[in-house]
Design an enzyme around this catalytic site. Structure first.
Site, PDB file in Angstrom:
ATOM      1  N   ASP A   1      28.302  68.449  31.412  1.00  0.00           N
ATOM      2  CA  ASP A   1      27.724  67.038  30.550  1.00  0.00           C
ATOM      3  C   ASP A   1      29.013  65.674  30.159  1.00  0.00           C
ATOM      4  O   ASP A   1      29.807  66.056  30.016  1.00  0.00           O
ATOM      5  CB  ASP A   1      27.142  68.131  29.224  1.00  0.00           C
ATOM      6  N   ASP A  35      13.997  70.551  31.153  1.00  0.00           N
ATOM      7  CA  ASP A  35      14.340  71.546  30.154  1.00  0.00           C
ATOM      8  C   ASP A  35      13.046  71.723  29.677  1.00  0.00           C
ATOM      9  O   ASP A  35      12.340  70.730  28.851  1.00  0.00           O
ATOM     10  CB  ASP A  35      15.073  69.913  28.562  1.00  0.00           C
TER      11      ASP A  35
END
Length: 253
Positions: free
Chosen positions: A12, A131
């Site tokens: 990330d 997600d």
């Protein structure tokens, strides 16, 4: 002959550096994304995923430059995602050197984006990231970095994404993300058994056995992790050797 399972490291990226959080919050620094990518490649990771988690306009320019530097530094496939709103963003990232793109919020907002990417570049380029959280009324998809719930169910959306031409599903359980308590194997198994495309497990890796569980119980095609690799808690070579010894087909370095 069983297909080789893949181990993937996820990075990330925020403001040019690798970060990691728990349940999508409480971010802390984990190092330089290019150097981490190079190290993982040398250690035998199968693939990398880079996600621009704060894809502002300025961040996208920074991220494109980062993708170019990663492409020069490694020789394994890597996927990039974050801030992809249309085919022009896909063009930009592939031209910078990415092998695949990951779409999430934009695809839920306009599912034809998956069709367009698959039609122009082939399904192998399009990873649909999902997600999801197991709410009181079942698994639901979330967008905008896990901040906003949608009414799309996990399995329903995964099937549609596959039908539209996605080449892989990257499923992150928000309940498990960063907890190191193991992957969401029951949900993984439902996805893997219902879909004809590969499913990547994400969220919850804390030890080597968790990876084995994702493959053996969850029937996943690949397992992705971040912090256990970033902070040296699990060695990639050790992980792959152990899984191979358990009878899980691995590409050994």
């Amino acid at each position: 002959m069983a297909l080789t399972k893949r181990i993937i490291a996820c990075l990330d990226v925020k403001d040019g550096e690798t970060v990691k959080g728990t349940n999508f919050v409480n971010l802390r620094s984990a190092g330089d994304p290019v150097e981490l990518g190079r190290r993982y490649s040398e250690e035998g990771i199968d693939e990398l995923v880079y996600l621009d988690i704060t894809a502002t306009h300025e961040g996208r320019r920074t991220f494109t430059d980062l993708v170019s530097r990663v492409a020069r530094a490694i020789n394994i496939p890597f996927t990039v995602g974050g801030g992809i709103h249309g085919i022009e963003d896909v063009d930009r990232l592939l031209n910078a050197g990415a092998d695949k793109v990951s779409v999430n919020s934009a695809a839920l907002s306009d599912p034809t984006l998956i069709d367009t990417i698959a039609c122009r570049y082939g399904s192998q380029v399009c990873v649909c990231a999902i997600d999801a959280r197991n709410d009181a009324d079942g698994w639901h998809c979330y967008v905008h970095g896990g901040r906003l719930r949608t009414e799309r169910g996990l399995l329903e959306w995964a099937i549609e994404a596959a039908d539209r031409g996605a080449g892989e599903i990257l499923f992150t359980s928000m309940d498990h993300d960063g907890t190191k308590n193991g992957f969401a194997c029951s949900a993984l198994r439902v996805l893997s058994d219902r879909l004809s495309i590969p499913v990547i497990a994400s969220g919850g890796a804390g030890c080597i056995q968790h990876f084995a569980d994702a493959f053996q119980q969850g029937h996943a095609d690949a397992a992705l992790a971040a912090s256990v690799f970033h902070y040296g808690e699990i060695g990639i070579g050790e992980l792959k050797r152990n899984l191979s010894e358990q009878g899980i087909p691995m590409r050994l370095h």
